[in-house]
Scaffold this active site. Structure first.
Site, PDB file in Angstrom:
ATOM      1  CE1 TYR A   1      54.157 -10.775  37.035  1.00 58.31           C
ATOM      2  CE2 TYR A   1      54.256 -13.221  36.579  1.00 58.31           C
ATOM      3  CZ  TYR A   1      53.514 -12.068  36.334  1.00 58.31           C
ATOM      4  OH  TYR A   1      52.344 -11.926  35.550  1.00 58.31           O
ATOM      5  CB  ALA A   2      52.638 -10.064  42.483  1.00 59.28           C
TER       6      ALA A   2
ATOM      7  CD  GLU B   1      47.199  -2.985  39.801  1.00 57.37           C
ATOM      8  OE1 GLU B   1      45.976  -2.581  39.617  1.00 57.37           O
ATOM      9  OE2 GLU B   1      48.215  -2.570  39.211  1.00 57.37           O
TER      10      GLU B   1
ATOM     11  CG  ASP C   1      50.984   5.977  46.838  1.00 52.38           C
ATOM     12  OD1 ASP C   1      49.736   6.145  46.971  1.00 52.38           O
ATOM     13  OD2 ASP C   1      51.355   5.736  45.818  1.00 52.38           O
TER      14      ASP C   1
ATOM     15  CD  GLU D   1      45.321   2.184  42.108  1.00 50.28           C
ATOM     16  OE1 GLU D   1      44.908   1.630  43.473  1.00 50.28           O
ATOM     17  OE2 GLU D   1      44.625   2.865  41.558  1.00 50.28           O
TER      18      GLU D   1
HETATM   19  N1  ADE Z   1      53.251  -4.530  38.813  1.00 47.54           N
HETATM   20  C1  ADE Z   1      54.277  -3.722  39.517  1.00 47.54           C
HETATM   21  N2  ADE Z   1      54.813  -4.526  40.279  1.00 47.54           N
HETATM   22  C2  ADE Z   1      54.440  -5.713  39.974  1.00 47.54           C
HETATM   23  C3  ADE Z   1      54.917  -7.027  40.496  1.00 47.54           C
HETATM   24  N3  ADE Z   1      55.738  -7.270  41.440  1.00 47.54           N
HETATM   25  N4  ADE Z   1      54.386  -8.143  40.121  1.00 47.54           N
HETATM   26  C4  ADE Z   1      53.207  -7.967  39.330  1.00 47.54           C
HETATM   27  N5  ADE Z   1      53.009  -6.795  38.810  1.00 47.54           N
HETATM   28  C5  ADE Z   1      53.529  -5.988  38.955  1.00 47.54           C
END
Ligand code: ADE
Length: 474
Positions: free
Chosen positions: A98-99, A103, A142, A146
């Protein structure tokens, strides 16, 4: 090496996770923020509907994405990591990093553009990431802001390998390859390289083209190739028709010019014996120490860039069934709108009693758009792109009781106008992103960059049914 513990090898199921809000949406998948019920650790879980994948003949892409994510492993810190995969009768699940900080696109838009220092740092992280992909023979295909996310320490995490390919993997005949290429445009119009448009094979140099586009966008806030339609954008790409603003850093300009080269082999780095030595030695990166980039520059105003509060309510049960998936979809769309109650999945956006309206109006006073909506209750809001003329305009679209559809410039906070309501107002969804609002005198061309066009149409239709109930019976 010690044998793996049972916990590491145990096959997960959706019951091992509590699914929270939708954090990403693609044509073939939905990404949820989720929490491991045993460890409380957060993950991003990409969920793919098997029916949809099979119907759209995308099985090969999904298999490839999994294989590529496994090939990437965890030895390069610039990619999301695939922790587990599992499936049930209807869906496939990819459990990913989880990032926390969202973005790159959000950051560019929030700050309008990046400083040279900041652009240099994140371009350097991208170069190291692309160097790793090159070594593994992987082309992302890609790459765009985003798909570049930020972890909790503001380092990049590249995601979405749904269009990626491994070099030398396709053993089909040349003719078969050519036929397939012709009908399988991959990527996103604004970042797509000329060779992909010309039906030629993509190579690692296709990602170098995207790198040039992203560096340009970090420094200007805009994509280099812009147009009112994909066709016009493609024309510009093929003619290399773009311009640098006067203020563009000259070293960066030289680098971008050397990356945005029509012939893939002519791009800086494309033929390096040691990838990507020639990019690293470019004068734009003169003060970068490639073996240790150090901490990221403080590029943001911390107060408005704190990681978002994790919104996984405590009362949710683990697992993901049809009802829960659609609730998370429809109910957590507008961050400003309190989620609706579990027992009312079919509730309309307008189904509110007087007490609820008053409660929500009270809450709305802390919404920065409250002052602009003439005291009307906001039923749904979100950033959309409004197309008129060549350049799309970013607007906050506000659907309110009244009924009104206001649009506001989110940078200047000026109310730019209103889509006029009448019983003739009509919505038309073109796909997950594009939708039209037809009025007697004008068609509004709108695009929801987050892919919630269908939800916008549904919400507007519900408001229409609320104010013009007689039209529903005819
Ligand atoms: N949106 C899509 N993939 C994600 C991720 N791995 N972490 C946070 N937001 C996201």
């Amino acid at each position: 090496m010690p044998p793996p513990t049972e916990e590491l090898v145990r096959k997960r199921t959706s019951e091992d996770f509590v699914f929270g809000r939708v954090i990403g949406e693609g044509s073939f998948s939905t990404v949820y923020l989720a929490k491991d019920v045993h460890t409380n650790r957060e993950f991003a879980i990409k969920v793919l509907e098997k029916r949809h994948i099979i119907r759209e003949k995308k099985t090969e892409y999904v298999t490839r994405e999994k294989k590529i994510l496994l090939t990437l492993g965890s030895s390069c810190k610039y990619f999301v990591h695939l922790y587990f995969t599992f499936q049930d009768t209807d869906r496939l699940y990819f459990v990913l990093t989880y990032a926390k900080n969202g973005e790159l696109l959000q950051q560019i838009n929030k700050d309008t553009c990046f400083s040279v220092e900041c652009t240099k740092y994140y371009s350097a992280e991208l170069v190291l990431a692309l160097e790793y992909l090159n070594a593994k023979g992987i082309v992302h295909r890609d790459l765009k802001p985003e798909n570049v996310l930020f972890d909790e320490n503001w380092h990049i995490l590249i995601t979405d390998f749904g269009s990626a390919k491994m070099l030398g993997e396709d053993k089909s005949s040349d003719e078969e390859n050519q036929r397939r290429r012709k009908y399988s445009f991959v990527g996103t119009a604004q970042y797509v390289s000329p060779e992909i448009l010309n039906d030629a094979e993509s190579t690692c140099a296709s990602d170098l083209w995207a790198l040039g586009c992203i560096i340009y966008q970090m420094l200007t806030g805009q994509m280099p190739f812009r147009g009112a339609s994909e066709y016009l954008i493609f024309q510009k790409i093929l003619k290399l028709d773009y311009e640098f603003p006067q203020s563009f850093d000259k070293n960066a300009e030289d680098l971008v010019k050397k990356l945005l080269v029509i012939a893939p082999s002519g791009r800086l780095g494309a033929t390096d014996q040691v990838p990507y030595k020639s990019i690293q030695e470019h004068k734009f990166f003169r003060d970068i120490k490639w073996d240790n980039l150090g901490p990221p520059p403080k590029f943001f105003n911390k107060s408005d860039s704190e990681p978002e509060m994790v919104i996984i309510p405590d009362d949710l049960e683990p697992g993901l069934d049809e009802e829960k998936a659609s609730r998370l979809h429809f109910e957590m769309l507008s961050p400003q709108t309190p989620p609706r109650k579990k027992s009312e999945p079919n509730r309309k956006i307008t189904d509110l009693n007087q007490e609820e309206i008053e409660q929500r109006l009270e809450l709305q006073k802390s919404n920065v758009y409250h002052e602009l909506v003439e005291g009307n209750l906001i039923l749904k809001q979100g950033i959309i792109e409004k197309k008129k003329g060549i350049f799309p305009k970013r607007r906050m679209l506000l659907l309110t009781f009244g009924p009104h559809l206001y649009y506001v410039d989110p940078v200047t906070m000026i109310l730019k106008g209103e889509i006029p309501w009448s019983e003739d107002l009509r919505t038309e969804a073109k796909n997950f992103k594009k939708f039209f609002v037809h009025t007697p005198n004008r068609i509004y061309y709108l695009e929801d960059p987050d892919g919630y066009a269908l939800e916008w149409c549904k919400a507007i239709d519900e408001v229409k049914a609320h104010y013009y109930p007689s039209l529903q019976d005819s």
